[in-house]
Design an enzyme around this catalytic site. Sequence first.
Site, short mmCIF file in Angstrom:
data_model
loop_
_atom_site.label_atom_id
_atom_site.label_comp_id
_atom_site.label_asym_id
_atom_site.label_seq_id
_atom_site.Cartn_x
_atom_site.Cartn_y
_atom_site.Cartn_z
N LYS A 52 0.79 -1.20 0.00
CA LYS A 52 0.00 0.00 0.00
C LYS A 52 0.84 1.28 0.00
CE LYS A 52 -2.52 -2.25 3.36
NZ LYS A 52 -3.23 -2.30 4.64
N GLY A 53 2.10 1.14 0.39
CA GLY A 53 2.92 2.33 0.69
C GLY A 53 3.03 3.36 -0.40
N GLU A 108 7.81 2.48 -5.64
CA GLU A 108 7.90 2.01 -4.26
C GLU A 108 7.98 3.21 -3.32
OE1 GLU A 108 7.46 -0.02 -2.03
OE2 GLU A 108 9.18 -1.31 -1.60
N ASP A 112 14.52 0.01 1.77
CA ASP A 112 15.23 -0.18 3.04
C ASP A 112 16.30 -1.25 2.81
OD1 ASP A 112 16.01 -0.44 5.66
OD2 ASP A 112 14.05 -0.95 6.45
N LYS A 140 17.02 4.60 1.59
CA LYS A 140 17.87 4.66 2.79
C LYS A 140 19.33 4.35 2.49
CE LYS A 140 14.51 4.03 6.50
NZ LYS A 140 13.93 3.10 7.49
N PHE A 161 12.92 5.49 11.29
CA PHE A 161 11.67 4.92 10.83
C PHE A 161 10.72 6.06 10.48
CE2 PHE A 161 7.64 2.81 10.70
CZ PHE A 161 7.96 1.65 10.02
N ASP A 168 3.59 3.80 6.61
CA ASP A 168 2.83 3.55 7.83
C ASP A 168 3.71 3.04 8.96
OD1 ASP A 168 3.26 0.93 6.56
OD2 ASP A 168 1.99 0.18 8.19
N ARG A 174 -0.48 6.84 7.42
CA ARG A 174 -0.28 6.90 5.96
C ARG A 174 -0.81 8.22 5.38
NH1 ARG A 174 1.28 1.81 3.96
NH2 ARG A 174 0.37 0.02 5.02
P1 IMP Z 1 12.86 -3.77 2.25
O1 IMP Z 1 12.41 -5.00 1.55
O2 IMP Z 1 13.65 -4.05 3.48
O3 IMP Z 1 13.57 -2.79 1.33
O4 IMP Z 1 11.57 -3.08 2.83
C1 IMP Z 1 10.85 -2.15 2.12
C2 IMP Z 1 9.50 -1.96 2.74
O5 IMP Z 1 9.58 -1.89 4.17
C3 IMP Z 1 8.91 -0.65 2.29
O6 IMP Z 1 8.12 -0.82 1.14
C4 IMP Z 1 8.08 -0.24 3.47
O7 IMP Z 1 6.80 -0.82 3.39
C5 IMP Z 1 8.78 -0.84 4.65
N1 IMP Z 1 9.67 0.16 5.29
C6 IMP Z 1 10.99 0.19 5.30
N2 IMP Z 1 11.47 1.25 5.98
C7 IMP Z 1 10.37 1.92 6.40
C8 IMP Z 1 10.19 3.14 7.17
O8 IMP Z 1 11.12 3.85 7.58
N3 IMP Z 1 8.90 3.50 7.41
C9 IMP Z 1 7.82 2.78 6.96
N4 IMP Z 1 7.96 1.65 6.24
C10 IMP Z 1 9.22 1.22 5.98
MG MG Z 2 5.84 -0.99 1.33
#
Ligand code: IMP
Ligand code: MG
Length: 183
Positions: A52-53, A108, A112, A140, A161, A168, A174
């Site tokens: 949803k982000g 996206e 992260d 990040k 975060f 969210d 959100r």
């Molecule tokens: P990754 O697979 O570790 O890159 O995670 C990415 C997903 O984690 C993003 O699409 C977000 O949904 C969530 N995420 C990572 N960091 C944050 C943050 O700082 N705030 C909110 N959601 C986050």
């Molecule tokens: Mg996400």
Amino acid sequence: MSVQSADPRLLGRQLKRVAFDAETIAARVAELGREITAAYPSGELLVLGLLKGSFIFLSDLVRQVERPLQVDFLVASSYGDATASSGNVRLLYDPSTSFEGKHVLLVEDIVDSGRTLSHLMDLVGERKPRSLEICALLHKHLAEHLRYGVKFIGFDAPNEFLVGYGLDHAENFRHLPYVASLE
Ligand code: IMP
Ligand code: MG
């Protein structure tokens, strides 16, 4: 940030700080729209938002792209309640639209670890798009697991975060029109 700390949308929580305010985001999203318009001079463009982000970012972004495009979404299983990525990504919603021969732009909210995105890029890449790129509002730059470059980046994100503008914490925040870290 005292004004926004009194924001009635915050569930009584305090903000540590506003990382990107609404005007800053709008200006950068307009620039990204121009970058994307220029990057795709021809061919069909399919903008694929990761739910949803990305929902707010995507809706603002596509209105800044001045060329024909289509919009669809992907829903991937998240980590559930775990804070660390398991690396197992499943598609819970998979568009019926064909990707073959189209420029596909995956949108996206935040990169992260990059795990989710790497798996989705593998899945989408198997469907023979003409090109496949990533556009992320926030990066990040910790993405040791990301096996793909992020072509369009809104902002380099602090290692905090973040919530708001689609992001969210336990499904809350959100709808904040800015991106902030919580106290
Ligand atoms: P990754 O697979 O570790 O890159 O995670 C990415 C997903 O984690 C993003 O699409 C977000 O949904 C969530 N995420 C990572 N960091 C944050 C943050 O700082 N705030 C909110 N959601 C986050
Ligand atoms: Mg996400």
